[in-house]
Design a protein around this motif. Sequence first.
Motif, PDB file in Angstrom:
ATOM      1  N   ARG A 264       6.524 -24.698 -18.780  1.00 22.28           N
ATOM      2  CA  ARG A 264       5.677 -23.689 -18.782  1.00 22.28           C
ATOM      3  C   ARG A 264       4.570 -24.932 -17.915  1.00 22.28           C
ATOM      4  O   ARG A 264       4.117 -25.493 -18.513  1.00 22.28           O
ATOM      5  N   THR A 265       4.322 -24.916 -16.386  1.00 17.26           N
ATOM      6  CA  THR A 265       3.074 -24.722 -16.397  1.00 17.26           C
ATOM      7  C   THR A 265       1.731 -23.731 -16.401  1.00 17.26           C
ATOM      8  O   THR A 265       1.817 -22.606 -17.015  1.00 17.26           O
ATOM      9  N   SER A 266       0.555 -24.202 -15.746  1.00 18.23           N
ATOM     10  CA  SER A 266      -0.580 -23.822 -15.934  1.00 18.23           C
ATOM     11  C   SER A 266      -0.588 -23.366 -17.864  1.00 18.23           C
ATOM     12  O   SER A 266      -1.845 -22.705 -18.142  1.00 18.23           O
ATOM     13  N   ALA A 267      -0.477 -24.537 -18.594  1.00 17.50           N
ATOM     14  CA  ALA A 267      -0.712 -24.141 -19.927  1.00 17.50           C
ATOM     15  C   ALA A 267      -1.450 -25.307 -20.370  1.00 17.50           C
ATOM     16  O   ALA A 267      -0.785 -26.271 -21.254  1.00 17.50           O
ATOM     17  N   PRO A 268      -2.581 -25.680 -20.507  1.00 15.46           N
ATOM     18  CA  PRO A 268      -3.016 -26.467 -20.550  1.00 15.46           C
ATOM     19  C   PRO A 268      -3.087 -27.152 -22.388  1.00 15.46           C
ATOM     20  O   PRO A 268      -3.236 -26.172 -23.111  1.00 15.46           O
ATOM     21  N   VAL A 269      -3.200 -28.356 -22.777  1.00 14.39           N
ATOM     22  CA  VAL A 269      -2.945 -28.020 -23.942  1.00 14.39           C
ATOM     23  C   VAL A 269      -3.835 -28.509 -24.901  1.00 14.39           C
ATOM     24  O   VAL A 269      -4.704 -30.021 -24.329  1.00 14.39           O
ATOM     25  N   GLU A 270      -5.010 -28.046 -25.723  1.00 15.46           N
ATOM     26  CA  GLU A 270      -6.107 -28.917 -25.912  1.00 15.46           C
ATOM     27  C   GLU A 270      -6.126 -29.498 -27.329  1.00 15.46           C
ATOM     28  O   GLU A 270      -6.828 -30.352 -27.992  1.00 15.46           O
ATOM     29  N   GLN A 271      -4.977 -29.098 -27.991  1.00 17.25           N
ATOM     30  CA  GLN A 271      -5.001 -30.060 -29.496  1.00 17.25           C
ATOM     31  C   GLN A 271      -3.388 -30.033 -30.274  1.00 17.25           C
ATOM     32  O   GLN A 271      -2.712 -29.383 -29.631  1.00 17.25           O
ATOM     33  N   VAL A 272      -3.369 -31.233 -30.402  1.00 18.85           N
ATOM     34  CA  VAL A 272      -2.122 -30.909 -31.459  1.00 18.85           C
ATOM     35  C   VAL A 272      -2.480 -30.239 -32.687  1.00 18.85           C
ATOM     36  O   VAL A 272      -3.126 -30.559 -33.522  1.00 18.85           O
ATOM     37  N   ILE A 273      -1.889 -29.572 -33.692  1.00 17.40           N
ATOM     38  CA  ILE A 273      -2.040 -29.019 -34.895  1.00 17.40           C
ATOM     39  C   ILE A 273      -1.198 -30.122 -35.564  1.00 17.40           C
ATOM     40  O   ILE A 273       0.099 -30.144 -36.234  1.00 17.40           O
ATOM     41  N   THR A 274      -1.813 -30.707 -36.709  1.00 16.27           N
ATOM     42  CA  THR A 274      -1.779 -31.453 -37.583  1.00 16.27           C
ATOM     43  C   THR A 274      -2.235 -31.137 -39.045  1.00 16.27           C
ATOM     44  O   THR A 274      -3.166 -30.004 -39.547  1.00 16.27           O
ATOM     45  N   SER A 275      -1.085 -30.932 -40.214  1.00 23.53           N
ATOM     46  CA  SER A 275      -1.068 -30.912 -41.788  1.00 23.53           C
ATOM     47  C   SER A 275      -0.104 -31.652 -42.703  1.00 23.53           C
ATOM     48  O   SER A 275       0.790 -32.013 -42.397  1.00 23.53           O
ATOM     49  N   GLY A 276      -1.356 -32.694 -42.971  1.00 21.37           N
ATOM     50  CA  GLY A 276      -0.429 -33.072 -44.117  1.00 21.37           C
ATOM     51  C   GLY A 276       0.059 -34.281 -43.443  1.00 21.37           C
ATOM     52  O   GLY A 276       0.896 -35.136 -44.134  1.00 21.37           O
ATOM     53  N   GLY A 277      -0.430 -35.462 -42.671  1.00 19.46           N
ATOM     54  CA  GLY A 277      -0.567 -36.224 -42.177  1.00 19.46           C
ATOM     55  C   GLY A 277       1.097 -36.165 -41.004  1.00 19.46           C
ATOM     56  O   GLY A 277       1.673 -37.118 -40.972  1.00 19.46           O
ATOM     57  N   ARG A 278       0.685 -34.488 -40.750  1.00 22.22           N
ATOM     58  CA  ARG A 278       2.313 -34.399 -40.056  1.00 22.22           C
ATOM     59  C   ARG A 278       2.249 -33.669 -38.637  1.00 22.22           C
ATOM     60  O   ARG A 278       1.432 -32.541 -38.896  1.00 22.22           O
ATOM     61  N   ALA A 279       2.320 -33.468 -37.480  1.00 22.11           N
ATOM     62  CA  ALA A 279       2.411 -33.024 -36.277  1.00 22.11           C
ATOM     63  C   ALA A 279       3.165 -31.463 -36.775  1.00 22.11           C
ATOM     64  O   ALA A 279       3.614 -32.103 -36.722  1.00 22.11           O
ATOM     65  N   ARG A 280       2.369 -30.430 -36.062  1.00 24.56           N
ATOM     66  CA  ARG A 280       3.388 -29.585 -36.815  1.00 24.56           C
ATOM     67  C   ARG A 280       3.034 -28.428 -35.261  1.00 24.56           C
ATOM     68  O   ARG A 280       3.724 -27.359 -35.328  1.00 24.56           O
ATOM     69  N   GLY A 281       3.086 -28.293 -34.001  1.00 22.11           N
ATOM     70  CA  GLY A 281       2.813 -27.667 -33.576  1.00 22.11           C
ATOM     71  C   GLY A 281       1.186 -27.654 -32.111  1.00 22.11           C
ATOM     72  O   GLY A 281       0.480 -29.645 -32.518  1.00 22.11           O
ATOM     73  N   VAL A 282       1.480 -27.280 -30.786  1.00 20.10           N
ATOM     74  CA  VAL A 282      -0.175 -27.337 -30.662  1.00 20.10           C
ATOM     75  C   VAL A 282      -0.818 -26.460 -30.805  1.00 20.10           C
ATOM     76  O   VAL A 282      -0.058 -25.283 -30.415  1.00 20.10           O
ATOM     77  N   VAL A 283      -1.501 -26.375 -30.060  1.00 23.89           N
ATOM     78  CA  VAL A 283      -3.029 -25.025 -29.648  1.00 23.89           C
ATOM     79  C   VAL A 283      -3.274 -24.782 -28.010  1.00 23.89           C
ATOM     80  O   VAL A 283      -4.058 -26.411 -27.792  1.00 23.89           O
ATOM     81  N   LEU A 284      -3.628 -24.401 -26.991  1.00 25.06           N
ATOM     82  CA  LEU A 284      -2.919 -24.450 -25.938  1.00 25.06           C
ATOM     83  C   LEU A 284      -4.533 -23.867 -25.788  1.00 25.06           C
ATOM     84  O   LEU A 284      -5.678 -23.863 -26.918  1.00 25.06           O
ATOM     85  N   GLU A 285      -5.412 -24.149 -24.988  1.00 25.83           N
ATOM     86  CA  GLU A 285      -6.529 -23.677 -23.959  1.00 25.83           C
ATOM     87  C   GLU A 285      -6.469 -22.552 -24.207  1.00 25.83           C
ATOM     88  O   GLU A 285      -5.284 -21.525 -23.592  1.00 25.83           O
ATOM     89  N   GLY A 286      -7.565 -21.550 -24.918  1.00 25.09           N
ATOM     90  CA  GLY A 286      -7.081 -20.371 -25.054  1.00 25.09           C
ATOM     91  C   GLY A 286      -7.091 -19.736 -26.208  1.00 25.09           C
ATOM     92  O   GLY A 286      -6.871 -18.685 -27.034  1.00 25.09           O
ATOM     93  N   GLY A 287      -5.480 -20.686 -27.360  1.00 20.73           N
ATOM     94  CA  GLY A 287      -6.116 -19.976 -28.586  1.00 20.73           C
ATOM     95  C   GLY A 287      -4.609 -20.015 -28.726  1.00 20.73           C
ATOM     96  O   GLY A 287      -4.673 -19.844 -30.172  1.00 20.73           O
TER      97      GLY A 287
END
Lengths: 545, 552
Positions: A264-287
């Motif tokens: 996917r282009t034009s899909a800026p990632v804002e942050q990596v979602i973590t919980s319990g010291g583990r990566a669970r996914g990402v959140v894009l700009e825009g939510g």
Amino acid sequence: MSIRGDHDAVIVGGGHNGLVSAAYLARAGLKVLVLERRHLVGGAAVTQEVFPGFRYSVASYVVSLLRPEIIRDLRLPEHGLDILPLESTLTPLPGGDSLARWSDPDQTRREIARWSPRDADAYADFSRCMYKLAWALKPLLSTVPPNPLRPGVRDAKTIRELARAVRGLDEADFERLFKLTTMSAADFLSEWFETGPLIATMSASGIIGTFAGPRTPGTAYVLLHHYLGEIDGVFRAWGFARGGNGAVSESIASAARSLGAEIRTSAPVEQVITSGGRARGVVLEGGEEIGARVVLSGLDPKRTFLQLLDQSDLPGEFVKSIQRFRIRGSSGKVNLALSELPRFTCLAGAGGSLTRTPGEAETLLRGAISISPSVDYLERAYDDAKYGRFSRRPFMDIVIPSMIDPTMAPPGKHVMSVFVQYAPFALDGGWNRVKRDAFGDAVIDTLAEFAPGLRDIILHRQVMTPLDMQQQMGLTEGNIFHGELTLQQLFLFRPVTGWANFRTPVRGYYQCGSGAHPGGGVCGAPGRLAALEVLRDLKVRRGRS
Amino acid sequence: MNGQDVVVIGAGHNGLVAAALLARSGLRVAVVDGRTEPGGCLVTEELWPGYLVDTGTTRAVGLDPDVVRELEIDGAVDLIRPEIPVAALSGDAGADGSHGGGALLFHRDPEVTARNIARFSARDAARWPAFLEAVENAGRVLRVLYREVPLVPAGIRRTGLRHLIGAGVRLRRVGKKEALETTRMLPMSMEELLAEWFESDIVAGSLAAEGVAGITLGPLGGATALGLLHGAACGRSPAGSQWRVRGGMARLAAVLAERATTAGAELVTGSPVAEVLISDGAAAGVRLVAGGEIAARAVLSCAGPRHTLLNLVDPAQLPPDLARSAANIRCRGSLATLAIALDGLSATGDPALDAAFQSGTTVRAAPSINYVERAYDAAKYGGFSQSPVVDATLVTGPDPSLAPPGMHLLSVSAQYFPHGALEPDRARETATQAVLGVLERWMPGLHDRIRHVGVFMPEDFEARFGMTGGDTQHGELALDQWFFMRPAGSCAQYRTPVPGLYLGGAGSHPGPGITGRPGMMAAKAVLADQRTGGSQNHGRRSRKYIQDCILL
């Protein structure tokens, strides 16, 4: 928290390494999603039609190190990869003379013999020696650096294999290898050669992308890093990609897609979602949130750790190490649209001790042109940068891709790609439009000393400062290698001691960009190795034939 | 005189240490030197009536603890160790002439130093203790390596992993994390290392000057951190501990010479060596310039490795690889020293600085990293620094015996003034003007107090002490000329490919710093071979080395 999708792996950044990771993961049967901030994939390896009819490899402009196993595994030629060889390097000198090196050793030998018969002999020995050392180092490119702090069984095996590779070298070669990793490019070359221009122009490959002059210890390694690309002669790996460097990225993207990866282009990632010291996914700009079993980042270490993660996810020591990781941008790029071929004094037969035939002159324009007439010239260029200025008379590495691939420019016209060093990111007072123009002028003025009349044939000019590269390509400080290739930032130490194996303190989060081992260049090795480590951790068997 | 077991070339500190140890082991030893007094560059001369000037080494003495113990030197000389080793001048001593913020006094007590640093940066002050610890840790790691005969490439190649494990085990005792951290620090530039710790110009500048002292590179140059870490391994603190010998360096030379002669070594001074005699491919003694030969079973040269291998040995006797390696040893001297006789001192307006200066503190003009780097820039193109890095010590402060009553003697070392840049007289004149220019800025009126000036350029070091290129380190201390590469891979264990010829000066592992360690380790190599019948077999040596590693 609603997390959309059920991807096995999400890859942040669709640069060439991210795409390579995606392709390898998809090939193993994982459900892969690549998220690219820009409207096109490729990161710094992109082709863009900046001016109508003129297409440029905007940033990265030659292919040198792309790993043959990647080309093979991903069947890149079937996806459009076509690498055209770069046959020569021309170094114009003041006064109209020049020094040319060709892919044909005999021709190079005759050329160097004009300066020094001793150097002509030494050049052949040198090439053999570098070839041998590059062979010895080559396994490193496909080795996962061990964790020296808590070595496992596999790490011990790696160390043993490396020791064996070193033992394969004789004493003299081992010493040379050690010298290569510790000396300055100029000192190292001076041990072999006496011809000033030869030492200068060869030492230039030791400074490319590095904030150091050719007399700075450590630059000899960058020399070898660039030599590594030349050894896979059968793949003609040192050259241009037809269609520009974007074509390299496109071919990898196409391979990844055909293996099932989603991009996917034009899909800026804002942050990596973590919980319990583990990566669970990402959140894009825009939510928008996207869940995944693992997340890979192809961004540079600063962005991977300090921007995509919350600092509280990482140990304090680790954050400190990333903060001190050196990633100083030192180069810029000037892309020119020309109404005709430039006339270099040294090729026009005016002055100098030699007249080149028109055929020879044309061939030389198809190769690289290096503005690196003397070591002092390069050092003075560096001196400017040390104190926060761009070089008034910079080092330049020039190619004219339209000579080889006519699709890059309208008929009869040409594109000229000028890699310029030094342009420090941390310019005194910062970069702005006026300074960008002044930088562009310095480049043209210097170039015009070697090719008078250049100004009259320039139709368009695009100037890229390190700040532009940061803003457009997301390269922190505009550093083309995602972190300087100094000994203390290589192998075990890249980017942080103990975390050179593509993993991070956050479980399920991986680094797959040039900031990881073995470093920069359109090489793909970090992307491939990272993917293989992910598969190992997920216990997925390799390949899906 | 003939029929020696060992001839030692060069009666510098390493040569004397080696000779003393060899003679104590019962060997017949002769030490041959071209100068009339023993001591090499540990030399004190009455340059002007009543003035005793150290005309060779003016910087720190850091004799290795093992050398001190074995030769019972403790207490034999009186070392002057100022409470405040260094006072760094702030402000751009090069441009505006001010040292506006005052001087930063590096005290031997880290807490006092931290308080002093706090005037410039609270953050830097807070980091000072941890920085000292990091450097000391690296020093400890290097000391492990420095106590060992370095592992040579041939050893690594032949014995592989076991060797590395042996070294690893020993390093592990210091700490794996520390060892790795040291490995990371070694290739750094001083600038890079300091940027990880400090923000204030003066702290970074003065420490950077310590790292590049004696080499021809600026603090932005790769691996210049080695200078600082090497100092730490030799017992010097990062800010520099300018230990001097009361009465002049020659006192130490006299003690070392006495140890050698008491042990039975024969001292042959005033007799430069023309050639190392080689018979049947093995070293057999030396021929003197004045004529005459001294036959010996072994020759240990403590002269520079370049000089020894290229000038004293017939090149035809060397393997081509070694001849090439020797020719490639970088000897780029750019350090000049000045002795300045003064008939009085003027106050600088900074009482703390004046007090420190008068008690023997080294006043340093290196106010920022860029200042030091700019000083190097000139040398890079073969020119002289106009605003040099200057260390000035009032040696008569703690030791008035060095000058006539009421008079003062200022000892200065400054760089960069590269060897061969100017013809000698102009070089002296230009360097003097540049140094006085810097000194005058913090000590106005100095000019009118000067009675005499003695200048020693790299060319003088070369002419007087045989230091190739005027390099006081016998080969620049750089990563590629360090450890198993010092002075060259095939000679790093003090033996050379010529049987019976040994190298043991500052050009050998672990290198410069008036430690005496190269001489001591070389003597042990000679002794080991004499006992085993002069083995030159690499394979056997490697096996022995493994045994050593296992035993350790």
